[in-house]
Design a protein around this motif. Sequence first.
Motif, PDB file in Angstrom:
ATOM      1  N   PRO A 190      -6.500   3.960  -0.508  1.00 55.65           N
ATOM      2  CA  PRO A 190      -5.057   3.879  -0.250  1.00 55.65           C
ATOM      3  C   PRO A 190      -4.615   4.731   0.926  1.00 55.65           C
ATOM      4  CG  PRO A 190      -5.494   4.107  -2.594  1.00 55.65           C
ATOM      5  CD  PRO A 190      -6.785   4.335  -1.890  1.00 55.65           C
ATOM      6  N   ARG A 191      -5.239   5.921   1.030  1.00 54.58           N
ATOM      7  CA  ARG A 191      -4.878   6.783   2.155  1.00 54.58           C
ATOM      8  C   ARG A 191      -5.284   6.151   3.474  1.00 54.58           C
ATOM      9  NH1 ARG A 191      -6.760  12.771  -0.048  1.00 54.58           N
ATOM     10  NH2 ARG A 191      -5.268  12.894  -1.793  1.00 54.58           N
ATOM     11  N   SER A 192      -6.466   5.569   3.494  1.00 53.05           N
ATOM     12  CA  SER A 192      -6.925   4.925   4.713  1.00 53.05           C
ATOM     13  C   SER A 192      -6.036   3.739   5.061  1.00 53.05           C
ATOM     14  CB  SER A 192      -8.376   4.471   4.541  1.00 53.05           C
ATOM     15  OG  SER A 192      -8.827   3.788   5.674  1.00 53.05           O
ATOM     16  N   LEU A 193      -5.666   2.962   4.051  1.00 57.44           N
ATOM     17  CA  LEU A 193      -4.791   1.817   4.281  1.00 57.44           C
ATOM     18  C   LEU A 193      -3.415   2.265   4.760  1.00 57.44           C
ATOM     19  CD1 LEU A 193      -4.338  -1.219   4.099  1.00 57.44           C
ATOM     20  CD2 LEU A 193      -3.695  -0.909   1.697  1.00 57.44           C
ATOM     21  N   ALA A 194      -2.899   3.333   4.167  1.00 59.08           N
ATOM     22  CA  ALA A 194      -1.593   3.841   4.585  1.00 59.08           C
ATOM     23  C   ALA A 194      -1.639   4.368   6.019  1.00 59.08           C
ATOM     24  CB  ALA A 194      -1.145   4.951   3.630  1.00 59.08           C
ATOM     25  N   ALA A 195      -2.743   5.037   6.364  1.00 61.94           N
ATOM     26  CA  ALA A 195      -2.874   5.546   7.729  1.00 61.94           C
ATOM     27  C   ALA A 195      -2.946   4.414   8.736  1.00 61.94           C
ATOM     28  CB  ALA A 195      -4.124   6.426   7.830  1.00 61.94           C
ATOM     29  N   ARG A 196      -3.685   3.369   8.400  1.00 60.64           N
ATOM     30  CA  ARG A 196      -3.787   2.227   9.310  1.00 60.64           C
ATOM     31  C   ARG A 196      -2.440   1.521   9.452  1.00 60.64           C
ATOM     32  NH1 ARG A 196      -9.485  -0.617   7.361  1.00 60.64           N
ATOM     33  NH2 ARG A 196     -10.870   1.119   7.974  1.00 60.64           N
ATOM     34  N   LEU A 197      -1.729   1.385   8.329  1.00 60.73           N
ATOM     35  CA  LEU A 197      -0.425   0.748   8.373  1.00 60.73           C
ATOM     36  C   LEU A 197       0.559   1.554   9.219  1.00 60.73           C
ATOM     37  CD1 LEU A 197       1.356  -1.557   7.387  1.00 60.73           C
ATOM     38  CD2 LEU A 197       1.920  -0.185   5.364  1.00 60.73           C
ATOM     39  N   ALA A 198       0.538   2.886   9.052  1.00 60.17           N
ATOM     40  CA  ALA A 198       1.415   3.741   9.845  1.00 60.17           C
ATOM     41  C   ALA A 198       1.062   3.653  11.323  1.00 60.17           C
ATOM     42  CB  ALA A 198       1.313   5.190   9.360  1.00 60.17           C
ATOM     43  N   TRP A 199      -0.240   3.616  11.619  1.00 63.66           N
ATOM     44  CA  TRP A 199      -0.680   3.494  13.007  1.00 63.66           C
ATOM     45  C   TRP A 199      -0.248   2.165  13.608  1.00 63.66           C
ATOM     46  CZ3 TRP A 199      -2.163   6.137  16.999  1.00 63.66           C
ATOM     47  CH2 TRP A 199      -2.851   5.532  18.034  1.00 63.66           C
TER      48      TRP A 199
END
Length: 294
Positions: free
Chosen positions: A7-16
């Motif tokens: 989830p953290r990786s997905l959230a970081a990619r989404l924010a990016w």
Amino acid sequence: MHRTRRPRSLAARLAWLIVMTLAVLFFCVPVVWLLLATTKTDGQIVRDNPFSFGSLTSIADAWHHLYAFQEGAILTWLKNSALYTFGALAITLVTSIPAGYALALTQFIGRRMLLTITMLVMLMPTAAMVLPLYLGMNAVHLDGTIWSVILPFSFFPFGVYLTYIYFSSNVPADLLSAARIDGCSEWQVFRLVAMPLAKPVIALVGFFNFVGNWNNFFLPFVMLPDSSQYPAQVGLNNLLAASPLFNTSSGTGNQIMRPELALATLVTIVPVLIVFLFSQRALVAGMLAGATKE
């Protein structure tokens, strides 16, 4: 562990992705509007969809009106920009590259102090130096001449610092020592060994100097008294002042409207885009050259 990371990786990619999308919109939307504005009449720019296409005839009409302003002043301004920019670029490369080499790979009295002064001057705002430069040019009776622009443009401490970083981190001192042992003079070491290795940083210094000088407005505006001497950026200010859209006292017969202003802006941007497109590979090599030290 894996469940908490996804989830953290997905959230970081989404924010990016969101940040990059906003950045693209912020920088690209005005350029797209500028391109489309040249295809419309002034009335169409006001009434129609901002991102609708007009006609190629409108581009020709806008250029005709723009070229008619002060009998082809736009071409004179572009020629002046090229003269000032490339003249300063030649002096910058001739002075900055040897200066960076000397600071990085030779030992002399005052070297550390000179490097410190270079860094301090590099951090000073350009606008803060315009008045001292003008007073200096006036003292030697060069104000109002092309040298009052070319000489300050060629003063580029950032280029000296870039060259210093490059030679410090990417040119092995043993290689230069071997050339000296083989009988090369210091000038031959610099010209035959160091310079061929420094092509990426030379391109980087040249690009930054070119872009900075081409887009410089304040210095030529202060130094040059005559419109025929203006570079393109100062000439754009003349167009704004002559347009009834921005200056109600300019008169109703003036033909400089929104399409002409948009076209003039694009014309002054094109040289920078051309230089950037033809120097991308060298720029990337120069930017990555100092990233690692071998």
